[in-house]
Design an enzyme around this catalytic site. Structure first.
Site, mmCIF file in Angstrom:
data_model
loop_
_atom_site.group_PDB
_atom_site.id
_atom_site.type_symbol
_atom_site.label_atom_id
_atom_site.label_comp_id
_atom_site.label_asym_id
_atom_site.label_seq_id
_atom_site.Cartn_x
_atom_site.Cartn_y
_atom_site.Cartn_z
ATOM 1 N N ARG A 24 0.849 -1.189 0.000
ATOM 2 C CA ARG A 24 0.000 0.000 0.000
ATOM 3 C C ARG A 24 0.890 1.246 0.000
ATOM 4 N NH1 ARG A 24 -2.879 3.035 4.709
ATOM 5 N NH2 ARG A 24 -3.995 4.548 3.451
ATOM 6 N N GLU B 101 -3.537 -0.264 7.995
ATOM 7 C CA GLU B 101 -2.369 0.170 8.770
ATOM 8 C C GLU B 101 -2.457 -0.414 10.164
ATOM 9 O OE1 GLU B 101 -1.585 4.415 9.129
ATOM 10 O OE2 GLU B 101 -2.006 4.706 7.003
HETATM 11 C C1 FCB Z 1 -1.562 7.069 10.726
HETATM 12 C C2 FCB Z 1 -1.236 7.738 9.401
HETATM 13 C C3 FCB Z 1 0.131 7.357 8.877
HETATM 14 C C4 FCB Z 1 1.160 7.343 9.977
HETATM 15 C C5 FCB Z 1 0.696 6.463 11.100
HETATM 16 C C6 FCB Z 1 1.708 6.312 12.224
HETATM 17 O O1 FCB Z 1 -2.529 7.799 11.384
HETATM 18 O O2 FCB Z 1 -2.190 7.385 8.442
HETATM 19 O O3 FCB Z 1 0.471 8.259 7.852
HETATM 20 O O4 FCB Z 1 1.383 8.632 10.399
HETATM 21 O O5 FCB Z 1 -0.492 6.974 11.625
#
Ligand code: FCB
Length: 443
Positions: A74, A352
């Protein structure tokens, strides 16, 4: 632990945080370039001009992905690299960069998941009101349509926006670029972001891309009341309404919902919602991307509206050395939440999840990251086993990178990047994750 054979393991990054080359080959400045060059806005006043220099080293970085064995990667495209003024004139060199990146990924057998917007708005559009200007929905639609045509048949999965709560931090609070601290503007920017998302989904549907999918990425920091005192529950509801529910309600239910409307209207912060807006926003998506890092325990007696900036003085327990609460069940809860509270049956990707090295941690032997990711994977696997439609997991992040206003002070990579030489050195978690991917589970 065993994940299904088609479950995608990946890593996530974003353009601004890794690319550098901030003014090369025709790229226009973004609001984060401007912010980083404004004294007092980012850690040690160091901008992301070079970042991890991925723009020049992407081949080396894809070689690392190949070594890791990921099925997907990604990344985000930089709007001002493609359209330096945000609209109109196309910068061919910018498109070519992403073309080379995508070709290289496909050649390595790695499926790209491209995010259209990960916070780096063209400064030229901010000069026209940015996300607070409703016209941005059309500016974004045109950018999206251009990119969809260019990458038709090459990119199978698209995310429109990453974490639209960033609009609140940038327009309502002012701690992120572009730095406006006006709650009314912040809420309008959030609404406009949802309009932009809807326009991009429609533009995507108009182009025939057989098999390709589009979705949105929202972060869920579920609020847990500290006690069973009703004031704590009310605070939890308010904070969820101001964050992920503000997006999921219109996206998945077609309405902001009474609780939000009744609180924001008398406050004067309810955004202008015109006829047709809610239908546009609720345009069906193919998947949901969820970013999950932890939960937040809230107490009416100790309300901390900027909890994420203060590592100390946080409620909860089981803290990591970097101050974040280790609460791996958060992933399971987020997956259940979209299904049970919003009726979402479609695919979910954890787009994420990751953690930063503590300031005094060993830069390479990152045992705490291994413990953290393992905990989350265990809960995600449990959700999958119980029948949840979770299709993939993206570890944040491949590389140590530029963490927004925290600059280089927070290192999230499974690959260490030397801030001076930019040399890449895989950390212990890299070998560990490679092993997880190859056996499709934790030993
Ligand atoms: C998320 C963001 C990413 C990075 C991580 C640690 O909120 O999407 O860009 O900053 O945190």
């Amino acid at each position: 632990m065993a994940f299904p054979s088609d479950f995608l393991f990946g890593t996530a990054t974003s353009a601004f945080q890794i690319e550098g080359a901030w003014n090369e080959d025709g790229k226009g400045p973004s609001i984060w370039d401007t912010f980083g060059h404004t004294p007092g806005k980012v850690y040690r006043d160091v901008p992301a001009d070079v970042a991890a220099d991925h723009y020049h080293r992407y081949r080396e970085d894809i070689a690392l992905l190949r070594e890791l064995g990921v099925g997907s990667y990604r990344f985000s495209m930089s709007w001002p690299r493609i359209l330096p003024e945000g609209t109109g004139r196309v910068n061919r060199a910018g498109l070519d960069f992403y073309r080379r990146l995508v070709d290289e990924l496909l050649e390595a057998g790695i499926s790209p998941l491209a995010t259209l917007y990960h916070w780096d708005l063209p400064q030229a559009l901010e000069d026209r009101g940015g996300w607070a200007n409703r016209d941005i929905a059309l500016w974004f639609r045109d950018y999206a349509a251009l990119v969809f045509e260019e990458f038709a048949g090459l990119v199978p999965r698209w995310a429109t926006l990453n974490e639209p709560i960033s609009m609140w931090v940038g327009y309502g609070m002012g701690t992120f670029a572009p730095g406006h601290a006006d709650p009314r503007l912040g809420k309008q920017a959030m609404h406009n972001a949802l309009l932009a998302h809807g326009e991009a989904v429609r533009a995507f549907r108009e182009r025939d891309a057989p098999g390709a999918e589009i979705g949105i990425v929202v972060d869920i920091w579920k609020r847990h009341p500290a006690t069973d005192n009703p004031a704590d529950q009310a605070l939890a509801d308010r904070d969820e309404d101001d964050s992920f529910r503000f997006f999921f309600n219109p996206l998945l239910k077609g309405a902001y919902g009474e609780r939000i409307v009744e609180r924001l209207t008398p406050e004067g912060t309810m955004p202008d919602v015109l006829d047709g807006d809610l239908e546009l926003i609720a345009s069906p998506v193919d998947f949901l991307g969820l970013n999950v890092y932890s939960r937040v325990v809230v107490s009416a007696e100790n309300d901390n509206p900027i909890w994420w900036e203060s590592d100390s003085n946080r409620l909860g327990g089981n803290f990591l050395d970097n101050g974040l609460e280790f609460y791996p069940r958060a992933a399971y809860d987020a997956i259940r939440l979209v299904r049970d509270e919003y009726g979402w049956q479609g695919p979910v990707y954890i787009t994420e999840n990751g953690t930063a090295d503590a300031d005094d941690a060993d830069p390479i032997d990152d045992q705490e990251r291994i413990r953290y990711v393992r905990g989350f994977l265990e809960w995600i696997e449990r959700a999958v086993r119980e029948g949840a439609n979770v299709r993939g997991y993206y570890l944040w992040s491949l590389l140590d990178n530029y963490e927004w206003n925290a600059g280089f002070s927070k290192r999230y990579g499974i690959v260490h990047v030397d801030p001076d030489t930019l040399k890449r050195t895989p950390k212990a978690s890299f070998a560990w994750y490679r092993d997880v991917i190859s056996r499709r589970g934790v030993a």
